[in-house]
Design a protein around this motif. Structure first.
Motif, PDB file in Angstrom:
ATOM      1  N   GLU A  48      -4.273  -1.036  -4.477  1.00 46.80           N
ATOM      2  CA  GLU A  48      -4.734  -0.474  -3.213  1.00 46.80           C
ATOM      3  C   GLU A  48      -3.835   0.692  -2.828  1.00 46.80           C
ATOM      4  O   GLU A  48      -2.608   0.631  -2.987  1.00 46.80           O
ATOM      5  CB  GLU A  48      -4.710  -1.544  -2.117  1.00 46.80           C
ATOM      6  CG  GLU A  48      -5.290  -1.048  -0.802  1.00 46.80           C
ATOM      7  CD  GLU A  48      -5.380  -2.135   0.248  1.00 46.80           C
ATOM      8  OE1 GLU A  48      -6.476  -2.328   0.797  1.00 46.80           O
ATOM      9  OE2 GLU A  48      -4.356  -2.791   0.526  1.00 46.80           O
ATOM     10  N   TYR A  54     -10.671  -0.828   8.942  1.00 47.77           N
ATOM     11  CA  TYR A  54      -9.836  -1.000   7.758  1.00 47.77           C
ATOM     12  C   TYR A  54      -8.338  -0.951   8.054  1.00 47.77           C
ATOM     13  O   TYR A  54      -7.526  -0.937   7.146  1.00 47.77           O
ATOM     14  CB  TYR A  54     -10.220   0.036   6.702  1.00 47.77           C
ATOM     15  CG  TYR A  54     -11.601  -0.196   6.163  1.00 47.77           C
ATOM     16  CD1 TYR A  54     -11.850  -1.211   5.243  1.00 47.77           C
ATOM     17  CD2 TYR A  54     -12.672   0.580   6.599  1.00 47.77           C
ATOM     18  CE1 TYR A  54     -13.123  -1.442   4.758  1.00 47.77           C
ATOM     19  CE2 TYR A  54     -13.958   0.359   6.115  1.00 47.77           C
ATOM     20  CZ  TYR A  54     -14.172  -0.660   5.194  1.00 47.77           C
ATOM     21  OH  TYR A  54     -15.444  -0.896   4.717  1.00 47.77           O
ATOM     22  N   ARG A  60      -8.759   1.577   0.625  1.00 49.52           N
ATOM     23  CA  ARG A  60      -9.291   0.291   1.098  1.00 49.52           C
ATOM     24  C   ARG A  60     -10.804   0.295   1.363  1.00 49.52           C
ATOM     25  O   ARG A  60     -11.487  -0.661   0.967  1.00 49.52           O
ATOM     26  CB  ARG A  60      -8.528  -0.146   2.361  1.00 49.52           C
ATOM     27  CG  ARG A  60      -8.890  -1.531   2.846  1.00 49.52           C
ATOM     28  CD  ARG A  60      -7.979  -1.968   3.980  1.00 49.52           C
ATOM     29  NE  ARG A  60      -6.621  -2.213   3.498  1.00 49.52           N
ATOM     30  CZ  ARG A  60      -5.586  -2.452   4.306  1.00 49.52           C
ATOM     31  NH1 ARG A  60      -5.755  -2.443   5.625  1.00 49.52           N
ATOM     32  NH2 ARG A  60      -4.389  -2.691   3.797  1.00 49.52           N
ATOM     33  N   GLN A  78      -6.066   1.334   9.472  1.00 42.13           N
ATOM     34  CA  GLN A  78      -5.308   2.481   8.991  1.00 42.13           C
ATOM     35  C   GLN A  78      -4.810   3.312  10.162  1.00 42.13           C
ATOM     36  O   GLN A  78      -5.562   3.585  11.102  1.00 42.13           O
ATOM     37  CB  GLN A  78      -6.146   3.358   8.051  1.00 42.13           C
ATOM     38  CG  GLN A  78      -5.347   4.487   7.410  1.00 42.13           C
ATOM     39  CD  GLN A  78      -6.174   5.307   6.445  1.00 42.13           C
ATOM     40  OE1 GLN A  78      -7.346   5.553   6.686  1.00 42.13           O
ATOM     41  NE2 GLN A  78      -5.565   5.735   5.362  1.00 42.13           N
ATOM     42  N   ARG A 130      -9.275  -9.786   4.723  1.00 42.64           N
ATOM     43  CA  ARG A 130      -9.500  -9.199   3.398  1.00 42.64           C
ATOM     44  C   ARG A 130     -10.814  -9.705   2.813  1.00 42.64           C
ATOM     45  O   ARG A 130     -11.621  -8.923   2.287  1.00 42.64           O
ATOM     46  CB  ARG A 130      -8.340  -9.569   2.472  1.00 42.64           C
ATOM     47  CG  ARG A 130      -8.483  -9.077   1.043  1.00 42.64           C
ATOM     48  CD  ARG A 130      -8.259  -7.599   0.906  1.00 42.64           C
ATOM     49  NE  ARG A 130      -6.890  -7.212   1.202  1.00 42.64           N
ATOM     50  CZ  ARG A 130      -6.464  -5.956   1.130  1.00 42.64           C
ATOM     51  NH1 ARG A 130      -7.287  -4.975   0.807  1.00 42.64           N
ATOM     52  NH2 ARG A 130      -5.201  -5.654   1.411  1.00 42.64           N
ATOM     53  N   LEU A 136     -12.756  -0.382  -1.914  1.00 41.99           N
ATOM     54  CA  LEU A 136     -12.434  -1.518  -2.778  1.00 41.99           C
ATOM     55  C   LEU A 136     -13.653  -2.371  -3.094  1.00 41.99           C
ATOM     56  O   LEU A 136     -13.868  -2.767  -4.247  1.00 41.99           O
ATOM     57  CB  LEU A 136     -11.352  -2.392  -2.133  1.00 41.99           C
ATOM     58  CG  LEU A 136      -9.904  -2.077  -2.496  1.00 41.99           C
ATOM     59  CD1 LEU A 136      -8.959  -3.009  -1.739  1.00 41.99           C
ATOM     60  CD2 LEU A 136      -9.677  -2.203  -3.995  1.00 41.99           C
ATOM     61  N   THR A 155      -2.072  -5.383  -3.803  1.00 44.82           N
ATOM     62  CA  THR A 155      -1.959  -4.831  -2.461  1.00 44.82           C
ATOM     63  C   THR A 155      -0.507  -4.910  -1.998  1.00 44.82           C
ATOM     64  O   THR A 155       0.362  -5.431  -2.695  1.00 44.82           O
ATOM     65  CB  THR A 155      -2.889  -5.556  -1.468  1.00 44.82           C
ATOM     66  OG1 THR A 155      -2.370  -6.868  -1.182  1.00 44.82           O
ATOM     67  CG2 THR A 155      -4.303  -5.682  -2.035  1.00 44.82           C
ATOM     68  N   TRP A 209      -1.587   2.009   5.785  1.00 47.24           N
ATOM     69  CA  TRP A 209      -2.494   0.856   5.814  1.00 47.24           C
ATOM     70  C   TRP A 209      -1.732  -0.383   6.286  1.00 47.24           C
ATOM     71  O   TRP A 209      -0.731  -0.760   5.689  1.00 47.24           O
ATOM     72  CB  TRP A 209      -3.070   0.588   4.421  1.00 47.24           C
ATOM     73  CG  TRP A 209      -3.866   1.720   3.847  1.00 47.24           C
ATOM     74  CD1 TRP A 209      -3.426   2.668   2.964  1.00 47.24           C
ATOM     75  CD2 TRP A 209      -5.227   2.038   4.122  1.00 47.24           C
ATOM     76  NE1 TRP A 209      -4.423   3.550   2.666  1.00 47.24           N
ATOM     77  CE2 TRP A 209      -5.553   3.190   3.366  1.00 47.24           C
ATOM     78  CE3 TRP A 209      -6.211   1.475   4.927  1.00 47.24           C
ATOM     79  CZ2 TRP A 209      -6.805   3.774   3.384  1.00 47.24           C
ATOM     80  CZ3 TRP A 209      -7.463   2.041   4.955  1.00 47.24           C
ATOM     81  CH2 TRP A 209      -7.753   3.190   4.194  1.00 47.24           C
TER      82      TRP A 209
END
Length: 269
Positions: free
Chosen positions: A203, A28, A246, A30, A45, A249, A182, A37
């Motif tokens: 987000e 993701y 995230r 991060q 995505r 989501l 986002t 993020w």
């Protein structure tokens, strides 16, 4: 020279400045140190959100041209395509399913000229909404944009109103619109369709607003709060329905789609 790491192996986190190995960013993307993020391409995505193999891109013949003969615009478009992993514009549209629930998915890409709204992006978003109306499925818009594209001037601004008009027709059907804000969602995109969702998600970590903090401070001698234009601040002031991490989501979108379609169950238009 052999002791140097392979290029691209380490990246500096834009938030905390720590050096992060590419394997540490994870699925993701991060930062493992400060939880920043990284911005995703539209392709990544989509891969994270939809059922595997379900995304069916809609291709349109409209392409971006330098109608105003803006200096170096053509070169910028070519460079943007390389930065966005070959995408030919700042938005990707297509059919997708979320745990079998169908939707029209519209994903903006900040890697392509900061996701700016231009004539082609507006046409694609409008076409996607029209197709969703015909197939009678919800629309999901994932925003990631710095606003209107200056190289196309007034034409970019007109696109805001055209999209809003199309969303008004969607609301009259009625079909649900889910917007996922986002980082970044700014300028004309935030001022037009980003906040038109029946459900508005943000987000975690996203910067959302109109004019940038620096511009505001230069125009108005005010002291802005530390959390200005953050997703959490917008939630606290009632401007979004939820702030979602995230990894959650996809699950959140599935739950929302299921709640809208609870009477008839999943259908494939």
């Amino acid at each position: 020279m052999g002791h140097y790491p392979t290029k691209g192996t380490w990246q500096t986190c834009p938030a905390c400045g720590r050096h992060v190995h590419h394997s540490q960013w994870g699925t993701y993307q991060q930062c493992p140190y400060c939880h920043y993020w990284r911005r995703l391409t539209a392709a990544t995505r989509i891969e994270q959100l939809v059922d595997a193999g379900s995304f069916d891109a809609v291709s349109l013949t409209a392409t971006t041209t330098n109608a105003l003969q803006f200096p170096h615009y053509d070169e910028k478009l070519a460079k943007a395509a390389a930065n966005a992993a070959g995408a030919d514009e700042a938005v990707t549209i297509g059919w997708a399913t979320f745990s079998a629930w169908p939707a029209m998915l519209i994903v903006m890409d900040s890697h392509f000229m900061m996701g700016t709204l231009n004539t082609t992006v507006a046409r694609r978003i409008m076409a996607a909404i029209q197709l969703a109306e015909k197939r009678q499925v919800p629309v999901i818009i994932v925003t990631a944009s710095g606003g209107a594209r200056m190289q196309e001037g007034l034409y970019s601004l007109v696109g805001m109103n055209l999209i809003l008009a199309e969303l008004a027709r969607l609301a009259a059907v009625p079909l649900p619109l889910i917007t996922v804000l986002t980082d970044p969602t700014m300028g004309g995109v935030s001022a037009s369709f980003a906040f038109k969702g029946d459900v508005i998600l943000a987000e975690a970590g996203a910067k959302i607003g109109f004019a940038g903090a620096r511009v505001i401070q230069q125009t108005m001698p005010v002291s802005l709060p530390v959390d200005f234009q953050t997703a959490d601040s917008l939630l606290a002031h009632g401007q979004v329905d939820a702030v979602i991490e995230r990894p959650q989501l996809r699950t959140t979108l599935i739950e929302i789609l299921a709640s809208y379609a609870y009477q008839g169950g999943p259908h494939h238009g």
